[in-house]
Design a protein around this motif. Structure first.
Motif, PDB file in Angstrom:
ATOM      1  N   GLU A   1       4.003   4.980  15.379  1.00  0.00           N
ATOM      2  CA  GLU A   1       3.891   4.176  16.308  1.00  0.00           C
ATOM      3  C   GLU A   1       2.429   3.640  15.498  1.00  0.00           C
ATOM      4  OE1 GLU A   1       1.581   8.092  19.072  1.00  0.00           O
ATOM      5  OE2 GLU A   1       0.713   8.338  17.192  1.00  0.00           O
TER       6      GLU A   1
ATOM      7  N   LYS B   1       2.158  -0.496  16.349  1.00  0.00           N
ATOM      8  CA  LYS B   1       0.816  -0.461  16.507  1.00  0.00           C
ATOM      9  C   LYS B   1       1.229  -2.293  15.783  1.00  0.00           C
ATOM     10  CE  LYS B   1      -0.572   1.727  19.711  1.00  0.00           C
ATOM     11  NZ  LYS B   1      -0.456   1.461  20.635  1.00  0.00           N
TER      12      LYS B   1
ATOM     13  N   GLU C   1       3.217  -4.977  18.219  1.00  0.00           N
ATOM     14  CA  GLU C   1       1.327  -5.263  18.574  1.00  0.00           C
ATOM     15  C   GLU C   1       0.581  -5.944  18.465  1.00  0.00           C
ATOM     16  OE1 GLU C   1       2.551  -1.832  21.672  1.00  0.00           O
ATOM     17  OE2 GLU C   1       0.837  -1.924  20.621  1.00  0.00           O
ATOM     18  N   THR C   2       0.483  -5.677  16.833  1.00  0.00           N
ATOM     19  CA  THR C   2      -1.652  -6.328  17.009  1.00  0.00           C
ATOM     20  C   THR C   2      -1.001  -7.367  16.303  1.00  0.00           C
ATOM     21  OG1 THR C   2      -1.923  -4.552  16.678  1.00  0.00           O
ATOM     22  CG2 THR C   2      -2.872  -6.044  15.094  1.00  0.00           C
TER      23      THR C   2
ATOM     24  N   ASN D   1      -0.656 -10.172  19.304  1.00  0.00           N
ATOM     25  CA  ASN D   1      -2.178  -9.724  19.672  1.00  0.00           C
ATOM     26  C   ASN D   1      -2.403 -11.399  19.105  1.00  0.00           C
ATOM     27  OD1 ASN D   1      -1.703  -8.865  22.038  1.00  0.00           O
ATOM     28  ND2 ASN D   1      -2.526  -6.834  20.781  1.00  0.00           N
TER      29      ASN D   1
ATOM     30  N   GLU E   1      -7.871  -7.698  22.100  1.00  0.00           N
ATOM     31  CA  GLU E   1      -6.023  -7.147  22.223  1.00  0.00           C
ATOM     32  C   GLU E   1      -5.763  -6.692  21.327  1.00  0.00           C
ATOM     33  OE1 GLU E   1      -4.310  -5.638  25.020  1.00  0.00           O
ATOM     34  OE2 GLU E   1      -6.386  -6.446  25.904  1.00  0.00           O
TER      35      GLU E   1
ATOM     36  N   LYS F   1      -7.786  -3.887  19.925  1.00  0.00           N
ATOM     37  CA  LYS F   1      -7.573  -2.671  20.369  1.00  0.00           C
ATOM     38  C   LYS F   1      -6.975  -1.353  20.195  1.00  0.00           C
ATOM     39  CE  LYS F   1      -5.731  -1.057  25.320  1.00  0.00           C
ATOM     40  NZ  LYS F   1      -3.935  -1.075  25.283  1.00  0.00           N
ATOM     41  N   THR F   2      -5.436  -2.646  19.747  1.00  0.00           N
ATOM     42  CA  THR F   2      -4.065  -1.903  18.943  1.00  0.00           C
ATOM     43  C   THR F   2      -4.011  -2.038  17.258  1.00  0.00           C
ATOM     44  OG1 THR F   2      -3.707  -3.972  19.284  1.00  0.00           O
ATOM     45  CG2 THR F   2      -2.403  -2.930  21.104  1.00  0.00           C
TER      46      THR F   2
ATOM     47  N   GLU G   1      -6.866   1.671  18.913  1.00  0.00           N
ATOM     48  CA  GLU G   1      -5.156   2.739  19.030  1.00  0.00           C
ATOM     49  C   GLU G   1      -4.981   3.264  18.009  1.00  0.00           C
ATOM     50  OE1 GLU G   1      -3.451   0.599  21.518  1.00  0.00           O
ATOM     51  OE2 GLU G   1      -4.411   0.844  23.234  1.00  0.00           O
TER      52      GLU G   1
END
Length: 893
Positions: free
Chosen positions: A516, A520, A523-524, A527, A535, A538-539, A543
């Motif tokens: 995870e 993340k 994803e980060t 973003n 976003e 958020k990630t 998250e």
């Protein structure tokens, strides 16, 4: 004015409707002026319109209105007029009470066939004699004039306004809302679908005929072009603005070859959102000539006419190219007045020098050394093109589009010099309202930093929004941000001081948390690359914290992995540092890292094992479903006539797992997969599914269940993807549940959970599907035993604890911890029995020797219950007086 050429000038945007004029409207109580023009004609209009005309070349003296006489509308009521193109040779001025003084000329031409407002007002005059008499209007000025058919509109006929007014049941010219609706209906449909029914352009569409009729009216001297602001515009000096006809230089952005190249530049431009790209394309569609000069203010002089300055939006379009050499020319000062690294003066930077630097032009004749010229050229070539321009969304239709155009103009053959990216943002709201000093809803940067700290404000700003829609800075979010950041710092300190973290990194939950983190991190990073800071927050923060909290909970008594937690702290600090650099710098120092976190490289994201993450999501979803069913079990109402269920809470459960769907459901799933054709957005018709199912012999026995199952699976596809149609999972869910059975038991507050296959339930197991286990709760018999705490100041006294068959010390102490809030999770609990079961309970306790007369119950000992006698035994000993429990580590007496 006798003998003069006098005109009541009406402003219109619809020249094609002039054939249908039946009268001319004026407002009885409104002020008008008669003004003399340069051509000696006298025009009647409002003073506001006359003032606009004075700046558009109509008057003998520019900017001066030659007023002949001042009037009110009633003074010119009932005048006989001749109107251009009109069917009626003579029409009259009539009263309309809704004319606005700040729009047009105050004189309105009336076309009741195609204007709902005109028809409503004319009908009022026709039907109401007292209304006519009030304003001195005679019958012959009104009654003979009926609407003239001029435009045929599908669905409305050739008297569209009359038709729509009747349809909407409009009673009078005062029905403003309905008239506005009628106007919208008639004007839009008339323009796009209407066909001319009269005149030289009969049979042509309104769209085609309108510009032709306009040109004819202008060429025949029956009309002139008049302009005014679209709405009221006030200058900073408090004056109402006008449209002025003046000398002006224009840039022709509509030039075809230039526009085509700019379209290519926009196509390759990274705008980060589709909406901004659409706005650019829309601007290219309408942008033609743009006035680019002015006579005062800041700006560069127009090279071929130095009496003019280039206005700022047109001027500052390639200034960023100067940034590439500014450090060599400015000399470390804002004004560039001091000596610089290359000893170059401003007058030496001639156009030829700039051509050499920016356009790869020929070597210029200059006193600047060639080495200095080449150094500036290398700097420009290295740093250009412009990778990113960040600006407000309101500049897309002008300045930003001009910048794209001008980059194309400067480097038409060098696409590698065109702008690469433009990120447009919206405006900022404060607590969901527009910022305004007058309302007090206002905050400066200094105020925000004082109230929320720099990082608290930055976090709230990042969380306020990403798109071109207006962002919303919420004070409550900023307050919560401060608390979140404080909690993060305190948790870092707590973890670094924690000696109970384990060294290994080998459990299922360790693998999940590691994967995870990698997910993340990826994803980060994506973003941030897309400038999606909300976003990224958020990630990369919310998250990530959620993943950490879940990991901490799942690890339970065995504790978290030290290496994994330290890795989390490092990654979390780096991911959050672009938004909250000060807090993350502090965390970085707490971790003992050298240097500044701002110089730390972005962590490399390892390969993400999505299977492990899916297994974790499955576990969390399954336990959530189990908890809901357990909660609903206590709230279930008995069926009518049945005895109410006992209030005894369940102690055990059996979770049933399906290896695959029942055979008939597998047939349905395979059929649905074929009908979706690999695309979840394919429309799968229920009727077609039903027909297809009727052909399958495997499902005929279950036809009543088929369509509900189909509807259920179609809903799951819409919420997820086509993988929900798989007939089995790619991993062993029984194994996942088995490896995490202690977590399931703990989170449900049960004594034990068994696992079984859904096939053990027969037909009842059809509700159990792969990925969606079902659970059955039960209550095992027990006998209540009194447990007493003999420690002072613990807040613990007597507890009636149920004892189950075969219980051990571990079972009982875990149950006791669930029942008593004052026993913190992980705190050791010991059980003691009376050494002398008869005299022990009767002996006066001594606080100095609290364990006197007590024997500790060992882990290997087993409790036995006798339900008939309602007693608990420990071996051969009956525990009639209960047990003593003590919390915390015991010190030997």
């Amino acid at each position: 004015l006798k003998g003069e050429s006098v005109f009541l000038v009406a402003a219109t945007l619809r020249p094609e409707t002039m054939y249908g004029q039946t009268n001319c409207w004026v407002r009885p109580d409104m002020k008008y002026v008669a003004v003399r023009l340069a051509n000696k004609e006298v025009w009647v209009c409002t003073a506001r319109a006359a003032r606009n005309m004075a700046y558009q070349g109509f008057m003998a003296t520019e900017e001066v209105v030659d007023t002949v006489v001042e009037l009110v509308g009633q003074d010119i009521m009932g005048l006989a007029l001749s109107a251009p193109l009109a069917h009626y040779k003579k029409i009259y001025t009539l009263p309309m009470l809704t004319i606005k003084e700040d729009k047009g000329t105050g004189v309105v031409t009336s076309v009741p066939s195609d204007s709902p407002d005109d028809w409503a007002a004319l009908r009022d005059l026709i039907n109401k004699q007292p209304f006519r008499e009030k304003y001195g209007v005679t019958d012959e000025m009104v009654l003979p004039f009926q609407p003239v058919p001029i435009i045929d509109i599908p669905g409305y006929g050739d008297l569209a306004a009359v038709t729509v007014v009747d349809q909407l049941k409009i009673q009078s010219q005062n029905d403003k809302d309905k008239l506005a609706e009628a106007k919208e209906m008639v004007y839009m449909k008339g323009f796009y679908e209407g066909v001319m029914a009269v005149g030289d352009h009969k049979g042509k569409s309104v769209q085609d005929a309108k510009p032709l009729i306009r040109t004819e009216l202008l060429s025949e001297g029956l009309a002139v072009v008049y302009k005014e602001p679209e709405k009221k515009v006030m200058s900073r000096s408090g004056e109402e603005c006008v449209v002025s006809l003046c000398d002006q230089w224009y840039i022709d952005y509509g030039e075809e070859e230039w526009r085509a190249l700019t379209q290519q530049a926009v196509d390759q431009l990274n705008t980060y959102t589709d909406e901004v790209k659409k706005n650019f394309n829309s601007t290219l569609d309408w942008l033609k000539e743009h006035a680019c000069s002015r006579t005062y203010g800041l700006g560069s002089k127009l090279p071929w006419d130095e009496s003019w300055l280039i206005e700022s939006l047109s001027d500052s379009t390639i200034y960023m190219s100067y940034y590439t050499v500014a450090h060599l020319l400015q000399g470390g000062t804002l004004k560039g007045t001091g000596p610089n690294a290359l000893s170059i003066t401003a007058d030496q930077m001639t156009p030829e020098v700039w051509d050499y630097i920016l356009l790869a032009g020929p070597a210029p004749k200059t006193t600047i050394p060639m080495a200095s010229l080449d150094k500036m050229k290398r700097e420009f070539e290295y740093w250009y093109p412009l990778d990113l321009r960040v600006s407000g969304k309101d500049l897309v239709p002008n300045h930003l589009t001009y910048a794209v155009y001008n980059h194309v103009a400067m480097w038409p053959e060098s696409k590698d010099k065109w702008i690469q990216g433009i990120r447009a943002n919206g405006h900022l709201l404060l607590n969901s309202e527009k910022m305004s000093k007058s309302t007090g809803n206002f905050m400066t940067l200094t105020d925000a930093i004082d109230a929320f700290s720099a990082d608290g404000m930055r976090l709230a700003l990042a969380d306020s929004g990403d798109s071109v829609e207006d962002a919303n800075f919420v004070s409550g979010t900023a307050d919560a941000a401060i608390l979140r950041l404080y909690t993060l710092v305190e948790w870092v300190k707590e973890v670094l001081a924690d000696k109970t973290l384990r060294d290994a990194e080998d459990t299922f939950h360790d693998k999940v948390f590691g994967n995870e983190m990698h997910l993340k991190l990826k994803e980060t990073g994506d973003n941030y690359e897309k400038l999606l800071f909300k976003e990224a927050l958020k990630t990369g923060f919310f998250e990530m914290q959620g993943a950490r909290d879940k990991y901490r909970e799942l690890c339970g008594e065995m504790g978290m992995s030290k290496s994994l937690v330290l890795r989390y702290l490092e990654v979390q600090a780096i991911m959050l540092s672009p938004i909250c650099p000060h807090v993350c710098e502090h965390v970085w120092s707490l971790l003992g890292k050298e240097g500044s976190i701002l110089n730390a490289a972005w962590p490399g994201a390892g390969v993400v094992d999505m299977t492990v993450i899916q297994q974790s999501e499955y576990l969390m979803e399954a336990t959530r479903d189990f908890r809901l069913k357990l909660k609903n079990l206590g709230n279930a109402k008995p069926k009518k006539g049945a005895a109410p269920a006992l209030a005894t809470p369940p102690t055990h459960a059996t979770a049933y797992v399906a290896k695959c769907y029942p055979a008939w459901q597998c047939v349905v799933l395979d059929t649905l997969r074929e009908m979706y054709k690999g695309d979840k957005y394919t429309v799968v018709d229920n009727k077609a599914v039903s027909v297809e199912m009727g052909k399958k012999p495997e499902v005929k026995k279950f036809m009543k269940k088929v369509m509900p199952f189909v509807a259920f699976m179609k809903e799951k596809v819409a919420m997820g993807d086509l993988s929900v149609l798989d007939t089995s999972l790619p991993w062993d869910e029984m194994k996942v549940l088995s490896e995490n059975i202690s977590y399931i038991v703990t989170t449900l507050g049960l004594e034990g959970v068994d696992l079984a296959l859904s096939s053990d339930l027969g037909e009842k197991g059809e509700d159990c599907r792969p990925g969606a286990p079902i659970i059955a709760f039960r209550t095992e018999p027990s006998v209540t035993l009194q447990l007493t705490n003999n420690q002072p100041f613990t807040g613990l006294f007597n507890t009636a604890c149920p004892i189950l068959q075969g219980d051990t010390v571990k079972n009982i102490t875990r149950r006791l911890a669930r029942m008593e809030r004052n026993i913190k999770e992980g705190t050791p609990v010991s059980l003691y029995r009376w050494t002398d079961p008869v005299m022990g309970p009767r002996t006066m306790p001594d606080m100095k020797t609290p364990l006197a007369g007590l024997t500790q119950v060992m882990e290997k000992e087993t409790f036995i219950i006798d339900l008939e006698k309602n007693i608990v035994k420990l071996g051969d000993l009956t525990l009639e007086q209960g047990l003593i429990f003590r919390v915390g580590q015991e010190i030997a007496a």
